[in-house]
Design an enzyme around this catalytic site. Structure first.
Site, PDB file in Angstrom:
ATOM      1  N   THR A 382       0.868  -1.151   0.000  1.00 24.29           N
ATOM      2  CA  THR A 382       0.000   0.000   0.000  1.00 24.29           C
ATOM      3  C   THR A 382       0.906   1.201   0.000  1.00 24.29           C
ATOM      4  OG1 THR A 382      -1.620  -1.260   1.201  1.00 24.29           O
ATOM      5  CG2 THR A 382      -1.743   1.124   1.460  1.00 24.29           C
ATOM      6  N   ASN A 402      -3.407  -3.805  -2.500  1.00 24.06           N
ATOM      7  CA  ASN A 402      -3.334  -4.782  -1.425  1.00 24.06           C
ATOM      8  C   ASN A 402      -1.919  -5.344  -1.350  1.00 24.06           C
ATOM      9  OD1 ASN A 402      -4.077  -6.166   0.810  1.00 24.06           O
ATOM     10  ND2 ASN A 402      -4.981  -7.889  -0.273  1.00 24.06           N
ATOM     11  N   ASP A 424      -8.955  -9.143   1.358  1.00 19.78           N
ATOM     12  CA  ASP A 424      -9.280  -8.416   2.598  1.00 19.78           C
ATOM     13  C   ASP A 424     -10.649  -8.810   3.164  1.00 19.78           C
ATOM     14  OD1 ASP A 424      -6.980  -7.048   3.119  1.00 19.78           O
ATOM     15  OD2 ASP A 424      -7.611  -5.167   2.212  1.00 19.78           O
ATOM     16  N   GLY A 474       1.069  -1.073   5.255  1.00 18.52           N
ATOM     17  CA  GLY A 474       1.463  -2.050   6.265  1.00 18.52           C
ATOM     18  C   GLY A 474       0.358  -3.002   6.687  1.00 18.52           C
TER      19      GLY A 474
HETATM   20  O1  DON Z   1      -6.854  -2.199   3.052  1.00 16.21           O
HETATM   21  C1  DON Z   1      -6.055  -2.814   3.725  1.00 16.21           C
HETATM   22  O2  DON Z   1      -6.068  -2.807   4.934  1.00 16.21           O
HETATM   23  C2  DON Z   1      -4.949  -3.582   3.036  1.00 16.21           C
HETATM   24  N1  DON Z   1      -5.381  -3.981   1.726  1.00 16.21           N
HETATM   25  C3  DON Z   1      -3.728  -2.740   3.001  1.00 16.21           C
HETATM   26  C4  DON Z   1      -2.552  -3.445   2.373  1.00 16.21           C
HETATM   27  C5  DON Z   1      -1.247  -2.901   2.740  1.00 16.21           C
HETATM   28  O3  DON Z   1      -1.124  -1.973   3.501  1.00 16.21           O
HETATM   29  C6  DON Z   1      -0.059  -3.585   2.193  1.00 16.21           C
HETATM   30  N2  DON Z   1       1.134  -2.840   2.463  1.00 16.21           N
HETATM   31  N3  DON Z   1       2.139  -3.116   2.961  1.00 16.21           N
END
Ligand code: DON
Length: 573
Positions: A382, A402, A424, A474
Site C-alpha cells: 500500500t 493490497n 481483505d 502495512g
Molecule cells: O486495506 C487494507 O487494509 C490492506 N489492503 C492494506 C494493504 C497494505 O497496507 C499492504 N502494504 N504493505
C-alpha cells in the site's frame, strides 16, 4: 573534592554513552545520527513514497493548484513510478481538511464483483483455497481509484484535469528512475509475474538501480483518461479492454460492475485525545474506529512518564490494541451492508469497561478476550502520501493494490497491475487473511460489498487548527503505526522525521503475539515482557509500516517526515 566529583561524573556519563553505543551497534539499533533530518519549508509540502511523485505534486501546487489538484497528480504519478502499490486499478481513502476547517472523507475502495459469492474461495470440502483470493483474476476487486480522483477533482479541485495529468503522462513517457529497493523487488517478483500472466511484460525484464522504466502503454491509458474523463475507465475503451483482459484470465468482473462503481463521500471518524482533535477514516476502513479506541483506552495512562518504547508503554499499547482488534474482527465491515455501532464503539462508557481487566502484572490472553458487549447490538503493499498546500488545505491519502503488485496480473495493453483486494474479505470464519486478520460475518463476501480495510489516513488538529497529516501502508499494522507516530510527536517530543523513523511494535489480538521490528528493541525489554506472559516475536518480523507525514510547527513552517524504511521523499517550498 568538588573537582573529583565532577571528574567521576564525567567518566560515568562518558562510559554510559560508550556502553549505549556498544549496545546499539551490537543490536544493530538505528542511532540518531544515522537518521534523516526533517525537511522544513515555508509554504507547501508533498511527502510520498517516490521522489518523482512528490515532485509532480509540488509542480502542480507551484502552478497555482491546490492540495486536491496535487492529490490527483500525486496519485497518478505513484501509479507510474511506484507500481508496487501506486495504482489506477486499486483503491484507497482520503481524509481532508480545507483551509476553512471543513473536513471530509472519500472512500474509493474496491468492491466485490456482482458475480462474487460468499464461498467463492472455498473448495468442495469447504476448505479455504487461499491462493485464489491473492493471485490472478479472481482476486481482483472492482477498482475505485479513477472514480476517486475524479470525485476529488469535481468537488474540490481548481485546475483543469488535462493540466494536472500532463506531467504524469510525461513521466510515463520519459520514464522513472529505478531505486535499489525497486530493482530488488521487481527481481524478487519476476517469477510470480511470469507464472500469473503466462507472458513477458515490462516488469519481467531485468532492472538495476539507476535504470529508467518508460511505460508507454500506461502513458496512452492516461492520455485517454485525460481526454475522455472518468467514463474512459468505467465505460470507454479502457474499461472494455480491462473487462476483456480479466475475463480472458477467468475473472468475473463485467461492464455492469464498472458501470455500477461509485466513490462515496463518508463522514470521517472524529474524536479527541487530550487536546488533539483527530479526524480519521470511517468504515469500510477499520482505521479510524480502531485508532479512536486505542487512543481512548490509553488516555488515562501517563505514558509520557513511562517513556517511549518502555516496557510499561508497550504493555499499555499492546493491551489497548488487543481489545480494539478483537472488536474490529466482529463489528466492522462495509457500512452499506451492515449496521456498525460506531458511536458506541468509541464512547467513553464502553471503552472504560473494556480496559477494566488490564493489569501490568500479567498479559491478558487473547483467547480469554472477545469483542465487547454493545447493548442492543445483535449480532504486502500500500502507499500513503500527505499534502499541505500554501492555502492551508491538507490531505492524507492511503491507496493500495493490497499485496505487492496486487494480484500480479498485469495488462501489457493498458500498462498496469490489478489489485488483489478480495483477500481483505473474511473468506471463511476463523481463517486468517494474508495479514493474519480473522474476520466474521460482518466482513463476509457479498456482491457489490466493500472489503474491510485497515488503511488509516489521518489529520490531527491542535487548538482547533491543523497540526498534522499522516498515514502509512502495512496491512494490519497500519493502525498501530499511525498511532505510534502521533504519540511519538505528542507524548515523546520527537520531530516529524524522528517520529516516523522510530522503531515500532504491533499487536492485533490474534495471533496473540507482539511483533517488534528486528534489532530495534533492547533484549532486556523483550525478556521482561516474556516474564509478564507476552509472546514476543522479533526475528521474523517484517518492517512495520512506512509512515509519511507533515506537521505544522509553532512558527507556521511545515515539517515533513518521510520514512527511512523506504524511498520516501518530502519535498516542499
Ligand atoms: O486495506 C487494507 O487494509 C490492506 N489492503 C492494506 C494493504 C497494505 O497496507 C499492504 N502494504 N504493505
Amino acid at each position: 573534592m568538588k573537582k573529583l566529583i565532577i571528574l567521576l561524573l564525567t567518566i560515568l556519563i562518558f562510559s554510559c554513552k560508550q556502553e549505549n553505543k556498544k549496545i546499539a551497534v551490537e543490536q544493530n539499533l538505528t542511532l540518531e545520527k544515522d537518521k534523516k533530518e526533517s525537511v522544513i519549508v515555508d509554504s507547501a509540502m508533498v511527502v510520498s513514497a517516490k521522489e518523482e511523485a512528490s515532485k509532480i505534486g509540488i509542480q502542480i501546487l507551484k502552478k497555482g493548484g491546490n492540495a486536491f489538484d496535487a492529490m490527483v497528480a500525486t496519485e497518478l504519478a505513484l501509479a507510474v513510478s511506484f507500481p508496487v502499490a501506486g495504482n489506477i486499478a486499486g483503491g484507497g481513502f482520503m481524509i481532508y481538511r480545507t483551509k476553512e476547517g471543513e473536513i471530509g472523507a472519500l472512500d474509493y475502495r474496491e468492491k466485490a464483483p456482482i458475480r462474487s459469492s460468499r464461498n467463492m474461495y472455498l473448495d468442495e470440502n469447504g476448505d479455504f483455497t487461499s491462493n485464489k483470493s491473492k493471485v490472478g483474476a479472481l482476486a481482483v476487486g472492482v477498482p475505485g481509484t479513477i472514480a476517486g480522483i475524479f470525485a476529488v477533482h469535481k468537488k474540490l479541485g481548481s485546475l483543469p484535469i488535462e493540466q494536472i495529468i500532463a506531467p504524469v503522462i510525461a513521466l510515463a513517457v520519459n520514464g522513472y528512475l529505478v531505486t535499489e529497493q525497486q530493482a530488488k523487488r521487481i527481481t524478487y517478483f519476476k517469477e510470480s509475474f511470469l507464472k500469473t500472466n503466462n507472458s513477458e511484460s515490462l516488469y519481467t525484464k531485468e532492472y538495476k538501480t539507476g535504470d529508467t522504466i518508460k511505460n508507454i502503454a500506461l502513458a496512452n491509458t492516461l492520455k485517454r483518461i485525460s481526454e475522455n474523463g472518468r467514463s474512459e475507465f468505467y465505460q470507454g475503451e479502457t474499461g472494455k479492454a480491462m473487462v476483456h483482459f480479466l475475463q480472458s484470465k477467468n475473472g468475473i468482473i463485467t461492464m455492469d460492475d464498472l458501470n455500477a462503481y461509485e466513490a462515496e463521500w463518508r463522514t470521517p471518524i472524529v474524536f479527541s485525545y487530550k487536546d488533539l482533535r483527530i479526524i480519521s477514516m470511517s468504515p469500510p476502513s477499520s482505521g479510524g474506529i480502531c485508532l479512536a479506541q486505542i487512543l481512548k483506552f490509553i488516555e488515562p495512562y501517563p505514558i509520557k512518564s513511562y517513556g517511549h518504547n518502555s516496557t510499561k508503554t508497550i504493555q499499555v499499547l499492546t493491551e489497548a490494541e488487543r481489545r480494539a482488534y478483537a472488536d474490529r474482527s466482529f463489528f466492522l465491515g462495509d457500512p452499506d451492508f451492515i449496521d456498525i455501532p460506531v458511536d458506541e464503539l468509541i464512547s467513553d462508557r464502553y471503552l472504560k469497561v473494556r480496559m477494566d481487566n488490564f493489569s501490568f502484572d500479567k498479559a491478558t490472553s487473547s483467547d480469554s478476550l472477545s469483542y465487547g458487549m454493545i447493548p442492543g447490538f445483535e449480532s504486502d503493499e500500500t502507499t500513503h502520501y500527505s499534502i499541505v498546500d500554501n492555502f492551508g488545505n491538507a490531505i492524507a491519502v492511503t491507496t493500495t493494490l493490497n499485496a505487492a503488485y496486487g494480484s500480479k496480473l498485469y495488462s501489457n495493453k493498458l500498462g498496469f497491475f490489478f489489485n488483489n483486494e478480495m483477500d481483505d474479505f473474511s473468506s471463511k470464519p476463523g481463517e486468517p487473511n494474508m495479514y493474519g486478520l480473522i474476520g466474521g460475518k460482518a466482513n463476509a463476501i457479498e456482491p457489490q460489498k466493500r472489503m474491510l480495510s485497515s488503511m488509516t489516513p489521518t489529520i490531527v488538529e491542535k487548538n482547533g487548527t491543523f497540526w498534522m497529516t499522516l498515514g502509512t501502508p502495512g496491512g494490519s499494522t497500519i493502525i498501530t503505526s499511525v498511532l505510534q507516530t502521533i504519540l511519538n510527536v505528542y507524548e515523546f517530543d520527537m520531530n516529524m522525521q524522528q517520529a516516523v523513523d522510530a522503531p515500532r511494535f504491533h499487536h492485533q489480538w490474534l495471533p496473540d503475539i507482539i511483533r517488534f521490528e528486528p534489532n530495534s528493541f533492547p533484549k532486556d525489554s523483550l525478556n521482561y515482557l516474556r516474564t509478564k506472559g507476552y509472546q514476543v516475536m522479533e526475528n521474523n518480523s517484517i518492517i512495520l509500516g512506512k509512515v509519511d507525514g507533515i506537521r505544522i510547527l509553532p512558527d507556521g513552517k511545515l515539517e515533513g517526515g518521510a520514512d527511512h524504511r523506504g524511498d520516501d521523499t518530502a519535498i516542499g517550498y
